[in-house]
Design an enzyme around this catalytic site. Sequence first.
Site, PDB file in Angstrom:
ATOM      1  CE  LYS A 177      -1.833   3.269   2.502  1.00 48.91           C
ATOM      2  NZ  LYS A 177      -1.900   4.210   1.457  1.00 48.91           N
ATOM      3  CD  GLU A 252      12.552   0.262   8.141  1.00 50.41           C
ATOM      4  OE1 GLU A 252      12.393   0.987   7.147  1.00 50.41           O
ATOM      5  OE2 GLU A 252      13.279  -0.739   8.138  1.00 50.41           O
ATOM      6  CB  CYS A 285      13.003   9.104   8.508  1.00 50.42           C
ATOM      7  SG  CYS A 285      14.091   7.976   7.621  1.00 50.42           S
ATOM      8  CD  GLU A 383       9.747  12.842  11.817  1.00 47.23           C
ATOM      9  OE1 GLU A 383       8.597  12.388  11.946  1.00 47.23           O
ATOM     10  OE2 GLU A 383      10.659  12.216  11.255  1.00 47.23           O
TER      11      GLU A 383
HETATM   12  P1  NAD Z   1       2.179   8.430   7.686  1.00 46.51           P
HETATM   13  O1  NAD Z   1       2.331   7.631   8.929  1.00 46.51           O
HETATM   14  O2  NAD Z   1       1.183   9.512   7.664  1.00 46.51           O
HETATM   15  O3  NAD Z   1       1.826   7.485   6.438  1.00 46.51           O
HETATM   16  C1  NAD Z   1       2.627   6.410   6.066  1.00 46.51           C
HETATM   17  C2  NAD Z   1       1.766   5.370   5.374  1.00 46.51           C
HETATM   18  O4  NAD Z   1       0.828   4.853   6.300  1.00 46.51           O
HETATM   19  C3  NAD Z   1       0.965   5.905   4.197  1.00 46.51           C
HETATM   20  O5  NAD Z   1       0.952   4.940   3.165  1.00 46.51           O
HETATM   21  C4  NAD Z   1      -0.413   6.061   4.797  1.00 46.51           C
HETATM   22  O6  NAD Z   1      -1.460   5.984   3.857  1.00 46.51           O
HETATM   23  C5  NAD Z   1      -0.452   4.868   5.713  1.00 46.51           C
HETATM   24  N1  NAD Z   1      -1.467   4.951   6.757  1.00 46.51           N
HETATM   25  C6  NAD Z   1      -2.035   6.070   7.278  1.00 46.51           C
HETATM   26  N2  NAD Z   1      -2.960   5.723   8.188  1.00 46.51           N
HETATM   27  C7  NAD Z   1      -2.972   4.380   8.257  1.00 46.51           C
HETATM   28  C8  NAD Z   1      -3.702   3.433   9.024  1.00 46.51           C
HETATM   29  N3  NAD Z   1      -4.629   3.802   9.910  1.00 46.51           N
HETATM   30  N4  NAD Z   1      -3.435   2.125   8.856  1.00 46.51           N
HETATM   31  C9  NAD Z   1      -2.485   1.730   7.986  1.00 46.51           C
HETATM   32  N5  NAD Z   1      -1.788   2.568   7.220  1.00 46.51           N
HETATM   33  C10 NAD Z   1      -2.017   3.885   7.352  1.00 46.51           C
HETATM   34  O7  NAD Z   1       3.633   8.976   7.351  1.00 46.51           O
HETATM   35  P2  NAD Z   1       4.047   9.939   6.158  1.00 46.51           P
HETATM   36  O8  NAD Z   1       3.626  11.323   6.477  1.00 46.51           O
HETATM   37  O9  NAD Z   1       3.641   9.320   4.868  1.00 46.51           O
HETATM   38  O10 NAD Z   1       5.639   9.823   6.233  1.00 46.51           O
HETATM   39  C11 NAD Z   1       6.421  10.630   7.052  1.00 46.51           C
HETATM   40  C12 NAD Z   1       6.846   9.866   8.288  1.00 46.51           C
HETATM   41  O11 NAD Z   1       7.557   8.694   7.905  1.00 46.51           O
HETATM   42  C13 NAD Z   1       7.822  10.670   9.123  1.00 46.51           C
HETATM   43  O12 NAD Z   1       7.513  10.489  10.490  1.00 46.51           O
HETATM   44  C14 NAD Z   1       9.165  10.030   8.809  1.00 46.51           C
HETATM   45  O13 NAD Z   1      10.150  10.180   9.783  1.00 46.51           O
HETATM   46  C15 NAD Z   1       8.784   8.604   8.628  1.00 46.51           C
HETATM   47  N6  NAD Z   1       9.796   7.873   7.848  1.00 46.51           N
HETATM   48  C16 NAD Z   1      10.585   6.950   8.491  1.00 46.51           C
HETATM   49  C17 NAD Z   1      11.577   6.278   7.792  1.00 46.51           C
HETATM   50  C18 NAD Z   1      12.452   5.251   8.468  1.00 46.51           C
HETATM   51  O14 NAD Z   1      13.086   4.469   7.771  1.00 46.51           O
HETATM   52  N7  NAD Z   1      12.525   5.213   9.792  1.00 46.51           N
HETATM   53  C19 NAD Z   1      11.771   6.542   6.444  1.00 46.51           C
HETATM   54  C20 NAD Z   1      10.963   7.494   5.817  1.00 46.51           C
HETATM   55  C21 NAD Z   1       9.971   8.146   6.541  1.00 46.51           C
END
Ligand code: NAD
Length: 482
Positions: A177, A252, A285, A383
């Site tokens: 997804k 992650e 991140c 963050e």
């Molecule tokens: P997000 O948590 O809003 O979304 C990530 C994914 O989760 C999307 O595909 C979203 O549609 C999905 N999602 C949202 N609600 C959900 C639910 N209830 N159930 C299942 N899936 C759901 O994050 P974002 O804004 O897309 O990304 C930014 C975040 O990601 C930042 O916090 C960043 O630090 C983190 N990030 C971490 C890493 C790592 O390797 N540690 C790498 C990149 C980004």
Amino acid sequence: MATVAGVAVDPGHWIGGERVRSAGTFTDVSPIGETPLAEIARGGAAEVDAAVAAARRAFPAWARTSRDERARLLHAVADGVEKRIEELAQVETADNGALIRSHRRGVMPRVAHNFRFFADWLLRLGHDDFETRGHTNHVSWDPAGVCALITPWNAPLMLATWKIAPALAAGNTVVLKPAEWTPLTASLLADIAAEAGLPDGVFNVVQGYGAEVGGPLTAHPDVRRISFTGSVPTARTIAAAAAPNLTPLSLELGGKSPLLVFADADLDLAVDLAVEQYDNAGQVCLAATRLLVESSIADEFTARFLEKAGRIVQGDPRDEATDIGPQIHRRHLERVDGFVQRAKADGARALIGGGPNEELGGLYYRPTLFTGAPDGAEILTEEVFGPVLTLQTFDTEDEAVAMANGTRFGLAATLATGDPERARRVTERLVAGTVWVNCFFVRDLKAPFGGSRQSGMGREGGDWSFDFYCDLKNTVTAPWAR
Ligand code: NAD
């Protein structure tokens, strides 16, 4: 079909080897000029059920496929990625606004490498048998089943394939997804996987919103692993959805990582490392967003930082000369600006930036550096995920370590020092999944990757990926009668 940057992209899901539409769609908008790119199929529980069922049907045959054959097919996917690097780079840049130059030369080659690396690693995966009172213990990595992979928008194809490649190499089938703000390259990957000859149902993509697709996917009883990259609040929702089935999770998540600059550091290097934290418009991140600088060099460091940061070229990410592009989405820009305005209200002072780039308009946000934020201020602990750094000073090593470890996160830490003994002492005490000494962002896929504290759960990379995506089994065999 949608056409994005001259490339045909199917806006549907990819389920069981077929393109599937939904009754509803959502509009995918480019961060460059906020123009609509495509009407994407808006999945829900029905599409999730269909994809998990297709993955489940495909699982037994794929799990039995020899390691050689799985590795061959993953290399074929890598070949397909390499053939289409320019198209993937163009589409990803249109979709998430990251630099074309890094997509061309860094990210998309790395996407291909993700497949090659895990294909090759699979062939050497193993553990020596061992003996207990004449009995042989044999360890095997059995594929777990259907894996749900959920990914964010900041590095869409890179982060997705970092999960897809080991999951498939291990003999699992996958439902991906992608983030709703960046659905396009996942769709192109489905084309590439089909052309490479991956059997139907081994790799599936369901497009849509987090709650509507991610919700039913993470709660699905037939899903055997969930690997998620994204934010901490979403991780909590996913952990709760996974709990009734006790589905194993790899998380992650976000960070608030420090860059520690000691007085004995090479100052040019330290300044380069600090300015690099604006890469991808701060939407990284691992970014070391808290600059912790030894007091005795703080003035000189700041002057040199401001001089170098002043030369950053902000603009259209499709231009090779651009250093920093836009924020991903208007909602995200507003969120970033909310942090910045609250930081000012809390008493922090912006040495540069502090608001949107009004000359460029659109979603461009000025690289920002804050100083003087009071202890405990939101800008020092939460963050932002935008081009916003803070500067604080320290006087002793103990103080530096305490500040570095002083948030609820533990994703990464970077230090600049000229003293190897200090590097050893300090790194031992840092709470972080990855620590860089006099460098940043260098990472081998063999190494464990993940976060401590609220930056994540579990590690992926090399053997650790296979440990997560497999059910490890120990088979103990009594001596055979002679
Ligand atoms: P997000 O948590 O809003 O979304 C990530 C994914 O989760 C999307 O595909 C979203 O549609 C999905 N999602 C949202 N609600 C959900 C639910 N209830 N159930 C299942 N899936 C759901 O994050 P974002 O804004 O897309 O990304 C930014 C975040 O990601 C930042 O916090 C960043 O630090 C983190 N990030 C971490 C890493 C790592 O390797 N540690 C790498 C990149 C980004």
